[in-house]
Design a protein around this motif. Structure first.
Motif, PDB file in Angstrom:
ATOM      1  N   LYS A  21      -5.448 -29.393 -16.750  1.00 21.84           N
ATOM      2  CA  LYS A  21      -5.454 -28.225 -17.404  1.00 21.84           C
ATOM      3  C   LYS A  21      -5.895 -27.065 -16.607  1.00 21.84           C
ATOM      4  CE  LYS A  21      -7.310 -28.095 -21.535  1.00 21.84           C
ATOM      5  NZ  LYS A  21      -7.922 -28.326 -22.896  1.00 21.84           N
ATOM      6  N   ALA A  22      -7.016 -27.215 -16.061  1.00 20.04           N
ATOM      7  CA  ALA A  22      -7.632 -26.250 -15.007  1.00 20.04           C
ATOM      8  C   ALA A  22      -6.456 -25.798 -14.021  1.00 20.04           C
ATOM      9  CB  ALA A  22      -8.956 -26.610 -14.507  1.00 20.04           C
ATOM     10  N   GLU A  25      -3.861 -23.995 -15.404  1.00 19.36           N
ATOM     11  CA  GLU A  25      -3.939 -22.571 -16.036  1.00 19.36           C
ATOM     12  C   GLU A  25      -4.283 -21.512 -14.659  1.00 19.36           C
ATOM     13  OE1 GLU A  25      -6.745 -24.018 -19.959  1.00 19.36           O
ATOM     14  OE2 GLU A  25      -7.747 -23.699 -17.885  1.00 19.36           O
ATOM     15  N   GLY A  29      -0.862 -20.047 -14.878  1.00 21.71           N
ATOM     16  CA  GLY A  29      -1.172 -19.046 -15.748  1.00 21.71           C
ATOM     17  C   GLY A  29      -0.814 -19.911 -17.416  1.00 21.71           C
ATOM     18  N   TRP A  30      -0.979 -21.312 -17.486  1.00 19.94           N
ATOM     19  CA  TRP A  30      -0.429 -21.794 -18.709  1.00 19.94           C
ATOM     20  C   TRP A  30      -1.642 -21.768 -19.602  1.00 19.94           C
ATOM     21  CZ3 TRP A  30       2.222 -27.163 -17.482  1.00 19.94           C
ATOM     22  CH2 TRP A  30       3.445 -26.786 -16.934  1.00 19.94           C
ATOM     23  N   THR A  31      -1.556 -21.980 -20.773  1.00 20.36           N
ATOM     24  CA  THR A  31      -2.330 -22.398 -21.886  1.00 20.36           C
ATOM     25  C   THR A  31      -2.202 -23.615 -22.777  1.00 20.36           C
ATOM     26  OG1 THR A  31      -1.038 -21.220 -23.701  1.00 20.36           O
ATOM     27  CG2 THR A  31      -2.808 -19.801 -22.302  1.00 20.36           C
ATOM     28  N   PHE A  32      -3.139 -24.115 -23.190  1.00 17.73           N
ATOM     29  CA  PHE A  32      -3.054 -25.424 -23.848  1.00 17.73           C
ATOM     30  C   PHE A  32      -3.712 -25.573 -25.157  1.00 17.73           C
ATOM     31  CE2 PHE A  32      -2.901 -26.178 -19.532  1.00 17.73           C
ATOM     32  CZ  PHE A  32      -1.741 -27.300 -18.972  1.00 17.73           C
ATOM     33  N   THR A  40      -3.072 -32.990 -24.778  1.00 19.59           N
ATOM     34  CA  THR A  40      -3.048 -31.540 -24.495  1.00 19.59           C
ATOM     35  C   THR A  40      -1.594 -31.079 -24.562  1.00 19.59           C
ATOM     36  OG1 THR A  40      -4.040 -29.619 -23.513  1.00 19.59           O
ATOM     37  CG2 THR A  40      -3.384 -31.300 -22.043  1.00 19.59           C
ATOM     38  N   PHE A  42       1.422 -28.029 -23.999  1.00 20.21           N
ATOM     39  CA  PHE A  42       1.700 -26.509 -23.283  1.00 20.21           C
ATOM     40  C   PHE A  42       3.078 -26.382 -24.049  1.00 20.21           C
ATOM     41  CE2 PHE A  42       3.189 -29.455 -20.175  1.00 20.21           C
ATOM     42  CZ  PHE A  42       4.473 -29.051 -20.051  1.00 20.21           C
ATOM     43  N   GLU A  45       6.763 -22.502 -21.147  1.00 19.19           N
ATOM     44  CA  GLU A  45       6.671 -22.651 -19.984  1.00 19.19           C
ATOM     45  C   GLU A  45       8.047 -23.036 -19.464  1.00 19.19           C
ATOM     46  OE1 GLU A  45       4.537 -21.106 -18.706  1.00 19.19           O
ATOM     47  OE2 GLU A  45       3.065 -21.116 -20.276  1.00 19.19           O
TER      48      GLU A  45
END
Length: 118
Positions: A21-22, A25, A29-32, A40, A42, A45
């Motif tokens: 995830k990090a 991100e 620039g992804w969010t979860f 998790t 997304f 995208e």
């Protein structure tokens, strides 16, 4: 409504969900959205999907599909991937139709980024 009989969602293994995830991100620039401690997701995208807790990873050498991102600024994207902890496994190279590079994210999943711009 999803399109009938078209690819709708993709799922990847991850042996370290927080690191995966990090990475996405920071690099893209992804969010979860977390669905418990072992999944998790997304969205928005290009294709929605998720990561599930697993000891394996997806690479072309073990028969995994190669998911390819598009970039208008290939060198800049490669720099972001490296800064976020991605490992470049095939530096930028030319192919008919453009250029690309391939990388693995912290859990070992392989991806590529291509551009049709010089």
């Amino acid at each position: 409504m999803p399109a009938h009989e078209k690819i709708n969602y993709v799922e990847f293994p991850s042996n370290d969900l927080p690191a995966t995830k990090a990475f996405f991100e920071a690099a893209f620039g992804w969010t979860f959205t977390d669905y418990g401690p072992e999944y998790t997701a997304f969205s928005d995208e290009g294709l929605d999907g998720g990561f599930f807790k697993a000891d394996l990873c997806s690479t072309t050498s073990n028969g995994g599909a190669l998911i390819v991102f598009f970039s208008q600024r290939l060198e800049e994207t490669q720099t972001k991937v490296e800064a976020a902890g991605g490992k470049i496994i095939r530096p930028i190279f030319s192919f008919p139709g453009g250029r690309r590079f391939q990388f693995t994210e912290p859990s070992g999943n392989e991806f590529a980024v291509w551009s049709d711009l010089p």
